[in-house]
Design a protein around this motif. Structure first.
Motif, mmCIF file in Angstrom:
data_model
loop_
_atom_site.group_PDB
_atom_site.id
_atom_site.type_symbol
_atom_site.label_atom_id
_atom_site.label_comp_id
_atom_site.label_asym_id
_atom_site.label_seq_id
_atom_site.Cartn_x
_atom_site.Cartn_y
_atom_site.Cartn_z
ATOM 1 N N LEU A 220 0.819 -1.201 0.000
ATOM 2 C CA LEU A 220 0.000 0.000 0.000
ATOM 3 C C LEU A 220 0.857 1.257 0.000
ATOM 4 O O LEU A 220 0.583 2.217 -0.727
ATOM 5 C CB LEU A 220 -0.917 -0.025 1.230
ATOM 6 C CG LEU A 220 -1.640 1.269 1.596
ATOM 7 C CD1 LEU A 220 -2.657 1.609 0.515
ATOM 8 C CD2 LEU A 220 -2.334 1.133 2.946
ATOM 9 N N HIS B 147 -9.340 4.056 -1.406
ATOM 10 C CA HIS B 147 -9.775 2.810 -0.765
ATOM 11 C C HIS B 147 -10.329 1.820 -1.794
ATOM 12 O O HIS B 147 -10.135 0.609 -1.658
ATOM 13 C CB HIS B 147 -10.833 3.103 0.293
ATOM 14 C CG HIS B 147 -10.270 3.599 1.583
ATOM 15 N ND1 HIS B 147 -9.344 2.891 2.328
ATOM 16 C CD2 HIS B 147 -10.499 4.745 2.283
ATOM 17 C CE1 HIS B 147 -9.040 3.571 3.421
ATOM 18 N NE2 HIS B 147 -9.723 4.695 3.416
ATOM 19 N N PHE C 246 -7.296 0.225 -3.601
ATOM 20 C CA PHE C 246 -6.549 -0.698 -2.758
ATOM 21 C C PHE C 246 -7.357 -1.944 -2.401
ATOM 22 O O PHE C 246 -6.786 -2.995 -2.103
ATOM 23 C CB PHE C 246 -6.088 0.003 -1.478
ATOM 24 C CG PHE C 246 -5.129 1.134 -1.717
ATOM 25 C CD1 PHE C 246 -4.103 1.000 -2.628
ATOM 26 C CD2 PHE C 246 -5.263 2.332 -1.037
ATOM 27 C CE1 PHE C 246 -3.209 2.043 -2.854
ATOM 28 C CE2 PHE C 246 -4.381 3.377 -1.250
ATOM 29 C CZ PHE C 246 -3.350 3.237 -2.165
ATOM 30 N N VAL D 45 -4.187 6.041 5.018
ATOM 31 C CA VAL D 45 -4.832 6.592 3.828
ATOM 32 C C VAL D 45 -5.558 7.896 4.160
ATOM 33 O O VAL D 45 -5.516 8.864 3.394
ATOM 34 C CB VAL D 45 -5.807 5.566 3.225
ATOM 35 C CG1 VAL D 45 -6.572 6.171 2.048
ATOM 36 C CG2 VAL D 45 -5.046 4.320 2.770
#
Length: 382
Positions: free
Chosen positions: A223, A250, A253, A317
């Motif tokens: 990530l 999001h 990922f 994130v």
């Protein structure tokens, strides 16, 4: 002998005991956080949460009434009162008037004051100060008390966390912001992945095996490796740092795992059902919406649990793609980090904030956990 009908093998008992031990270990910190969230600062400072249901001994520093409340009784200047607030049930075991020896006296004994006069404290916390001369000063005498207090629980911690302070500082605003991030970031990848998984499972087109291998390869991409390039892309196309950017991050990922999980499940569905539907004239879209999606609900729910929990508990994130100087879009994980800096000594506030952050994921997990194993094992057994 272990395999006799009606008897469980030794290995079965070992597995059951191991699982029970793991459940207890997992629940131990959760229960501790829950209990601590209802305790006061003084209660937390006296001992661990496992002592919450028992009386605790506390060291308290309390000031007696100011000299302007004294009265003259038969030539003696007297100040009387109680060290505890009304309704506070405590029993004094020892007390003192100096921080060097806070347990110098027992209830009922009289202590000589440095400026003249005496003070007496009884077991209930009632005190009486006497002096032949008038008491002077602007503040009352400081008294150190060691008292045994009963268990005390309060909802003030939750009121302070959720509703006190400005909207940009309390957890209530962060709670709404976290829901705003988590719900779309869970639904969007499921919708996209469901279409992609059906195409990879049941539609024939050139390069499908390579595309499946590419999706599997994306599962191992770190990530952190994609954060800065993705942020530059967001800034370049004008979406900047906001909800849209964090939703797309999001989604990107989470898609590889979603496609992999759903595709494995859909491949295991009975081929006869789909072929019969095609013979009856159903299109791929009709097969997908009316047959595949209903049958794939366990896999969809399984991924929804993973994606929801990961997004809800995410900090990295949100730090990169959701920066807001006003604090209106700060998520709960970031708010807790901020509290560690501003309220590092307020353990009751941190415990309450932590449990508020855990409450929704726990509800989601227990509500949908029956689908978790079914979705994870999908496609593993023919």
């Amino acid at each position: 002998m272990d395999n006799i009908a009606g008897q469980k093998s030794t290995l079965t008992w070992v597995v059951h005991i191991s699982v029970a031990a793991l459940v207890v270990l997992w629940m131990f910190p959760t229960v501790g956080l829950f209990v601590s969230s209802f305790r006061t600062t003084d209660q937390i400072s006296t001992g661990g949460w496992w002592k919450a249901l028992f009386p605790a001994e506390q060291n308290l520093t309390i000031r007696a009434a100011a000299p302007d409340t004294q009265v003259n009784i038969d030539g003696m200047f007297v100040i009387e009162g109680t060290l505890f607030e009304e309704g506070f049930d405590a029993s004094v075991s020892s007390w003192g008037i100096s921080s060097r020896d806070i347990n110098a006296f027992v209830p009922g004994e009289a202590a000589e004051l440095r400026r003249g006069g005496t003070i007496t404290v009884d077991a209930a916390g009632n005190y009486r100060m006497e002096n032949t001369e008038e008491f002077s000063g602007s503040r009352g005498q400081r008294v150190f008390v060691t008292a045994t207090t009963p268990p005390e629980f309060t909802l003030d911690n939750y009121n302070k966390i959720l509703f006190s302070g400005s909207p940009s500082e309390n957890m209530g605003t962060a709670f709404v912001s976290t829901l705003t991030v988590t719900i779309p970031a869970t639904i969007i990848p499921i919708l996209i992945a469901a279409f992609a998984a059906y195409a990879l499972a049941w539609m024939e087109f050139p390069g499908r095996p390579l595309l499946i291998a590419f999706v599997v390869g994306l599962l191992v991409v770190p990530l952190q490796l994609a954060l800065i390039p993705l942020l530059k892309l967001h800034l370049g196309i004008g979406i900047g740092k906001g909800y849209l950017g964090v939703w797309l991050a999001h989604t990107g990922f989470g898609l590889p795992l979603a496609i992999y999980l759903l595709r494995n499940y859909m491949v295991g569905l009975p081929r006869d059902i789909i072929e019969n539907a095609r013979v009856d004239g159903a299109t791929d879209f009709q097969i997908f919406t009316k047959i595949i999606l209903p049958l794939s609900f366990p896999a969809l729910a399984s991924f929804a649990i993973f994606q929801f929990l990961w997004t809800w508990n995410d900090l990295l994130v949100a730090k990169v793609f959701l920066i807001d100087a006003t604090g209106q879009t700060t998520v709960m994980t970031n708010r807790i980090v901020e509290m560690l800096g501003t309220r590092g000594g307020n353990w009751e506030i941190l415990a309450t904030a932590g449990f508020v952050s855990m409450a929704v994921p726990l509800l989601v997990f227990f509500a949908m956990q029956k689908y978790l194993v079914r979705g994870l094992l999908a496609g593993s057994v023919k």
